[in-house]
Motif scaffolding. Structure first.
Motif, mmCIF file in Angstrom:
data_model
loop_
_atom_site.group_PDB
_atom_site.id
_atom_site.type_symbol
_atom_site.label_atom_id
_atom_site.label_comp_id
_atom_site.label_asym_id
_atom_site.label_seq_id
_atom_site.Cartn_x
_atom_site.Cartn_y
_atom_site.Cartn_z
ATOM 1 N N LYS A 8 0.826 -1.010 0.178
ATOM 2 C CA LYS A 8 0.038 -0.011 -0.139
ATOM 3 C C LYS A 8 0.914 1.248 0.009
ATOM 4 O O LYS A 8 1.647 1.378 1.046
ATOM 5 C CB LYS A 8 -0.820 0.094 1.279
ATOM 6 C CG LYS A 8 -2.173 0.980 1.238
ATOM 7 C CD LYS A 8 -3.025 0.607 2.188
ATOM 8 C CE LYS A 8 -4.033 1.436 1.898
ATOM 9 N NZ LYS A 8 -5.365 1.293 2.838
ATOM 10 N N ILE A 9 0.769 2.057 -1.016
ATOM 11 C CA ILE A 9 1.661 3.408 -1.196
ATOM 12 C C ILE A 9 1.584 4.102 -0.077
ATOM 13 O O ILE A 9 2.783 4.406 0.635
ATOM 14 C CB ILE A 9 1.551 3.841 -2.469
ATOM 15 C CG1 ILE A 9 1.735 3.240 -3.634
ATOM 16 C CG2 ILE A 9 1.917 5.338 -2.711
ATOM 17 C CD1 ILE A 9 1.340 3.526 -4.897
ATOM 18 N N ARG A 51 6.646 -0.703 10.395
ATOM 19 C CA ARG A 51 6.252 0.064 9.165
ATOM 20 C C ARG A 51 7.309 -0.374 7.952
ATOM 21 O O ARG A 51 8.445 -1.017 8.347
ATOM 22 C CB ARG A 51 6.211 1.368 9.088
ATOM 23 C CG ARG A 51 7.610 1.904 9.431
ATOM 24 C CD ARG A 51 7.526 3.489 9.645
ATOM 25 N NE ARG A 51 8.865 4.098 10.233
ATOM 26 C CZ ARG A 51 9.318 5.171 10.533
ATOM 27 N NH1 ARG A 51 8.248 6.079 10.464
ATOM 28 N NH2 ARG A 51 10.338 5.356 10.932
ATOM 29 N N HIS A 52 6.831 -0.292 6.854
ATOM 30 C CA HIS A 52 7.671 -0.682 5.646
ATOM 31 C C HIS A 52 8.456 0.441 5.230
ATOM 32 O O HIS A 52 7.820 1.858 5.073
ATOM 33 C CB HIS A 52 6.808 -1.095 4.490
ATOM 34 C CG HIS A 52 6.408 -2.586 4.640
ATOM 35 N ND1 HIS A 52 5.041 -2.687 4.954
ATOM 36 C CD2 HIS A 52 6.808 -3.539 4.397
ATOM 37 C CE1 HIS A 52 4.547 -3.818 4.949
ATOM 38 N NE2 HIS A 52 5.790 -4.464 4.727
ATOM 39 N N ILE A 53 9.557 0.658 5.155
ATOM 40 C CA ILE A 53 10.640 1.713 4.831
ATOM 41 C C ILE A 53 11.252 1.601 3.516
ATOM 42 O O ILE A 53 11.776 0.255 2.908
ATOM 43 C CB ILE A 53 11.774 1.689 5.960
ATOM 44 C CG1 ILE A 53 10.952 2.040 7.344
ATOM 45 C CG2 ILE A 53 12.628 2.760 5.409
ATOM 46 C CD1 ILE A 53 11.937 1.596 8.589
ATOM 47 N N LEU A 54 11.290 2.540 2.748
ATOM 48 C CA LEU A 54 11.546 2.420 1.103
ATOM 49 C C LEU A 54 13.249 2.180 1.300
ATOM 50 O O LEU A 54 13.992 2.804 1.937
ATOM 51 C CB LEU A 54 11.403 3.969 0.537
ATOM 52 C CG LEU A 54 11.845 3.701 -0.688
ATOM 53 C CD1 LEU A 54 10.808 2.984 -1.783
ATOM 54 C CD2 LEU A 54 11.791 4.787 -1.394
ATOM 55 N N VAL A 55 13.678 1.325 0.432
ATOM 56 C CA VAL A 55 15.201 0.891 0.233
ATOM 57 C C VAL A 55 15.803 1.396 -1.191
ATOM 58 O O VAL A 55 16.593 2.145 -1.068
ATOM 59 C CB VAL A 55 15.351 -0.584 0.423
ATOM 60 C CG1 VAL A 55 16.840 -0.627 0.445
ATOM 61 C CG2 VAL A 55 15.056 -1.116 1.944
ATOM 62 N N LEU A 61 8.308 5.169 -6.826
ATOM 63 C CA LEU A 61 7.085 5.179 -5.779
ATOM 64 C C LEU A 61 6.342 6.529 -5.902
ATOM 65 O O LEU A 61 5.228 6.684 -6.058
ATOM 66 C CB LEU A 61 7.679 5.294 -4.488
ATOM 67 C CG LEU A 61 6.687 5.408 -3.216
ATOM 68 C CD1 LEU A 61 5.713 4.155 -3.201
ATOM 69 C CD2 LEU A 61 7.455 5.381 -1.722
ATOM 70 N N GLU A 62 7.162 7.640 -6.214
ATOM 71 C CA GLU A 62 6.558 8.841 -6.569
ATOM 72 C C GLU A 62 5.661 8.794 -7.678
ATOM 73 O O GLU A 62 4.654 9.500 -7.671
ATOM 74 C CB GLU A 62 7.409 9.881 -6.281
ATOM 75 C CG GLU A 62 8.092 10.122 -4.977
ATOM 76 C CD GLU A 62 7.121 10.582 -3.905
ATOM 77 O OE1 GLU A 62 6.178 11.330 -4.060
ATOM 78 O OE2 GLU A 62 7.310 10.181 -2.822
ATOM 79 N N ALA A 70 -3.141 3.174 -5.596
ATOM 80 C CA ALA A 70 -3.192 2.714 -4.178
ATOM 81 C C ALA A 70 -1.927 1.796 -3.704
ATOM 82 O O ALA A 70 -1.535 1.592 -2.613
ATOM 83 C CB ALA A 70 -4.511 2.330 -3.799
ATOM 84 N N PHE A 71 -1.619 0.891 -4.636
ATOM 85 C CA PHE A 71 -0.616 -0.059 -4.581
ATOM 86 C C PHE A 71 0.502 -0.173 -5.377
ATOM 87 O O PHE A 71 0.282 0.392 -6.391
ATOM 88 C CB PHE A 71 -1.398 -1.530 -4.506
ATOM 89 C CG PHE A 71 -2.463 -1.757 -3.394
ATOM 90 C CD1 PHE A 71 -2.045 -2.420 -2.298
ATOM 91 C CD2 PHE A 71 -3.705 -1.467 -3.434
ATOM 92 C CE1 PHE A 71 -2.775 -2.587 -1.024
ATOM 93 C CE2 PHE A 71 -4.589 -1.553 -2.546
ATOM 94 C CZ PHE A 71 -4.232 -2.109 -1.252
ATOM 95 N N ILE A 72 1.454 -0.837 -5.063
ATOM 96 C CA ILE A 72 2.682 -0.650 -6.016
ATOM 97 C C ILE A 72 3.320 -1.990 -5.708
ATOM 98 O O ILE A 72 3.390 -2.460 -4.505
ATOM 99 C CB ILE A 72 3.668 0.454 -5.576
ATOM 100 C CG1 ILE A 72 5.065 0.534 -6.586
ATOM 101 C CG2 ILE A 72 4.406 0.260 -4.078
ATOM 102 C CD1 ILE A 72 5.837 1.734 -6.675
ATOM 103 N N ASP A 73 3.843 -2.442 -6.828
ATOM 104 C CA ASP A 73 4.611 -3.797 -6.754
ATOM 105 C C ASP A 73 6.170 -3.761 -6.059
ATOM 106 O O ASP A 73 6.773 -2.512 -6.516
ATOM 107 C CB ASP A 73 4.819 -4.413 -8.215
ATOM 108 C CG ASP A 73 3.746 -4.924 -8.891
ATOM 109 O OD1 ASP A 73 2.776 -5.129 -8.052
ATOM 110 O OD2 ASP A 73 3.566 -5.139 -10.072
#
Length: 82
Positions: A8-9, A51-55, A61-62, A70-73
């Protein structure tokens, strides 16, 4: 073996230092490409227990946010802490 998952973005945290590397023109061009061809490369996130943290994959993502997704792979990875 990593497998692609849906994330979920609005629940992905982007660290402040990462946000400073954002280039709006790159986001726009990438959004156009995603719209025409779909998302080719999944982002990478890690889970810190809360939480999920962007690596990896800030611009993807942006661009997905910009497109109203709403969602991203992505891949859930085990990232080292620096």
């Amino acid at each position: 073996m990593l497998r692609v998952q849906k994330f979920k973005i609005d629940e992905i945290y982007v660290p402040t230092a990462r946000r400073k590397t954002l280039h709006p023109e790159t986001v726009r061009l990438l959004a156009e490409d995603i719209l025409e061809n779909g998302q080719k490369t999944p982002i990478q996130v890690r889970f810190d227990g809360k939480r999920h943290i962007l690596v990896e994959g800030l611009h993807r993502l942006e661009a997905s946010k910009w497109l109203g997704e709403a969602f991203i792979d992505g891949y859930l990875v085990q990232a080292r802490r620096h």
